[in-house]
Enzyme design. Structure first.
Site, mmCIF file in Angstrom:
data_model
loop_
_atom_site.group_PDB
_atom_site.id
_atom_site.type_symbol
_atom_site.label_atom_id
_atom_site.label_comp_id
_atom_site.label_asym_id
_atom_site.label_seq_id
_atom_site.Cartn_x
_atom_site.Cartn_y
_atom_site.Cartn_z
ATOM 1 N N HIS A 1 0.723 -1.094 0.130
ATOM 2 C CA HIS A 1 0.251 -0.102 -0.058
ATOM 3 C C HIS A 1 0.750 1.298 -0.036
ATOM 4 O O HIS A 1 0.520 2.127 -0.847
ATOM 5 C CB HIS A 1 -1.037 -0.021 0.501
ATOM 6 C CG HIS A 1 -1.997 -0.650 1.360
ATOM 7 N ND1 HIS A 1 -3.097 -1.383 2.280
ATOM 8 C CD2 HIS A 1 -2.533 -1.893 0.265
ATOM 9 C CE1 HIS A 1 -3.869 -2.370 1.856
ATOM 10 N NE2 HIS A 1 -3.266 -2.788 0.274
ATOM 11 N N HIS B 1 -8.912 -1.723 -4.867
ATOM 12 C CA HIS B 1 -8.571 -2.454 -4.397
ATOM 13 C C HIS B 1 -7.408 -3.265 -5.221
ATOM 14 O O HIS B 1 -6.280 -3.450 -4.721
ATOM 15 C CB HIS B 1 -8.619 -3.417 -2.871
ATOM 16 C CG HIS B 1 -7.741 -3.833 -2.207
ATOM 17 N ND1 HIS B 1 -7.076 -2.181 -1.126
ATOM 18 C CD2 HIS B 1 -6.854 -4.102 -1.614
ATOM 19 C CE1 HIS B 1 -6.360 -2.805 -0.379
ATOM 20 N NE2 HIS B 1 -6.222 -3.315 -0.446
ATOM 21 N N ASP C 1 -3.403 -2.752 -5.246
ATOM 22 C CA ASP C 1 -2.086 -3.966 -4.939
ATOM 23 C C ASP C 1 -1.854 -4.384 -5.864
ATOM 24 O O ASP C 1 -0.338 -4.797 -5.696
ATOM 25 C CB ASP C 1 -2.306 -5.773 -4.528
ATOM 26 C CG ASP C 1 -3.380 -5.378 -2.628
ATOM 27 O OD1 ASP C 1 -2.972 -4.621 -2.415
ATOM 28 O OD2 ASP C 1 -4.290 -6.558 -2.559
ATOM 29 N N HIS D 1 -0.883 -11.027 -5.344
ATOM 30 C CA HIS D 1 0.282 -10.840 -4.820
ATOM 31 C C HIS D 1 1.310 -11.932 -5.614
ATOM 32 O O HIS D 1 2.038 -11.694 -6.502
ATOM 33 C CB HIS D 1 0.514 -10.399 -3.425
ATOM 34 C CG HIS D 1 -0.128 -9.902 -2.665
ATOM 35 N ND1 HIS D 1 0.241 -8.532 -3.130
ATOM 36 C CD2 HIS D 1 -0.889 -9.411 -1.376
ATOM 37 C CE1 HIS D 1 -0.691 -7.864 -2.080
ATOM 38 N NE2 HIS D 1 -1.128 -8.361 -1.746
#
Length: 314
Positions: free
Chosen positions: A83, A241, A245, A268
């Site tokens: 973030h 979001h 990421d 991720h």
């Protein structure tokens, strides 16, 4: 596409909070840095040991389960770096030192907005050195099962195209596609919060994750509703979001990207796998100053190999 000079912060600025997974209190301080130094993380407060320092680089990623963890051969340095990296990248900050006195970047409200507000307090200043970019020359794709990630050439700057699909009535299929610049980042992505499912809480706690998660820093979803009293900030906050990421994870390229990133059912682990695959293929990218090539891609890509890719845990 805007070019110009490298940037850094106008002064030091600090924020404090807790780690979403560790639950431990932590203070993060952003410092200005010299040209060509990139983003560096410094871990302080290590009892009986000296401070540790590591460059924010895709080769420094040691884990991608639930968060992006940076470290080296001596072990993890900090978790949940994505973030603050997204805030720095989204606002166009090229050089900074990220100092933390705990094992995890504070989650704040679950988005990048508190880091954006901190950066706004001190401002962004230009340096004398010219700004460089990594320009993608050909598509690089990683696929595993139903997950797919691809970086491809795109001449107008950096573009994100993120598709998610969850077997959940409040989420389902969502897509986010936008060309990134600071204004678009502030407007479309910075406020999007991390999210989690109540059905997973016991499993996460038993595994040592989400120990600091609360309604103040996580969008919490049951089978049929969002539990947070303030509801969602966007109707499609979940995919926004995921785009946030991805921006933070791809900042680990070390330079801003000129290209487009498309992710389907990713996270991720996939973001890191695609970036690593790109950097391992020396014919797929080059470093440019504006639109003029300044050095060969082999200089930054030597000796790299793409990791084995597996599906995201979360």
């Amino acid at each position: 596409m805007k070019t110009g000079r490298q940037t850094t912060l106008g002064n030091d600025v600090a924020v404090s909070g807790v780690g979403v997974h560790s639950g431990l209190p932590v203070t993060l301080t952003l410092h200005p840095a010299d040209a060509d130094s990139g983003i560096t993380f410094v871990r302080t407060g290590l009892e009986g040991r000296s401070d540790r320092e590591i460059r924010a680089d895709f080769r420094s990623v040691t884990a991608t389960d639930f968060a992006t963890v940076l470290g080296d051969s001596s072990g993890p340095l900090c978790s949940t770096a994505e973030h603050v990296l997204a805030a720095l990248s989204g606002l166009g900050v090229d050089n900074a030192v990220v100092e933390i006195d705990g094992p995890e970047v504070p989650i704040m409200d679950g988005s990048a907005e508190p880091f954006v507000a901190a950066i706004d307090q001190v401002g962004i200043v230009s340096l004398a050195a010219p700004k460089s970019y990594i320009q993608i020359l050909k598509p690089v794709r990683v696929a595993k099962g139903e997950s797919l990630g691809e970086l491809r050439p795109y001449g107008r700057g950096f573009r994100l195209e993120i598709d998610i699909e969850f077997d959940h009535p409040l989420i389902g299929k969502q897509s986010c596609a936008l060309d990134l610049d600071p204004a678009a980042f502030r407007r479309e992505l910075a406020r999007a919060r991390t999210f989690g499912f109540m059905r997973d809480v016991a499993k996460l706690w038993s595994a040592g994750y989400a120990l600091g998660a609360t309604f103040d820093n996580t969008l919490v979803v049951t089978e049929n509703r969002v539990l947070n009293p303030d509801g969602v900030r966007f109707s499609d906050e979940f995919v926004r979001h995921k785009a946030l990421d991805a921006l933070g994870d791809l900042a680990l390229a070390g330079l801003p990207l000129i290209g487009a990133y498309h992710s389907v059912r990713g996270g991720h682990k996939l973001n890191h796998a695609v970036l690593s695959a790109l950097m391992a293929d020396r014919s797929a990218w080059t470093v440019v100053e504006g639109v003029r090539r300044v050095r060969g891609h082999a200089e930054l890509g030597s000796g790299l190999a793409a990791p084995t890719y597996g599906p995201d845990v979360s």
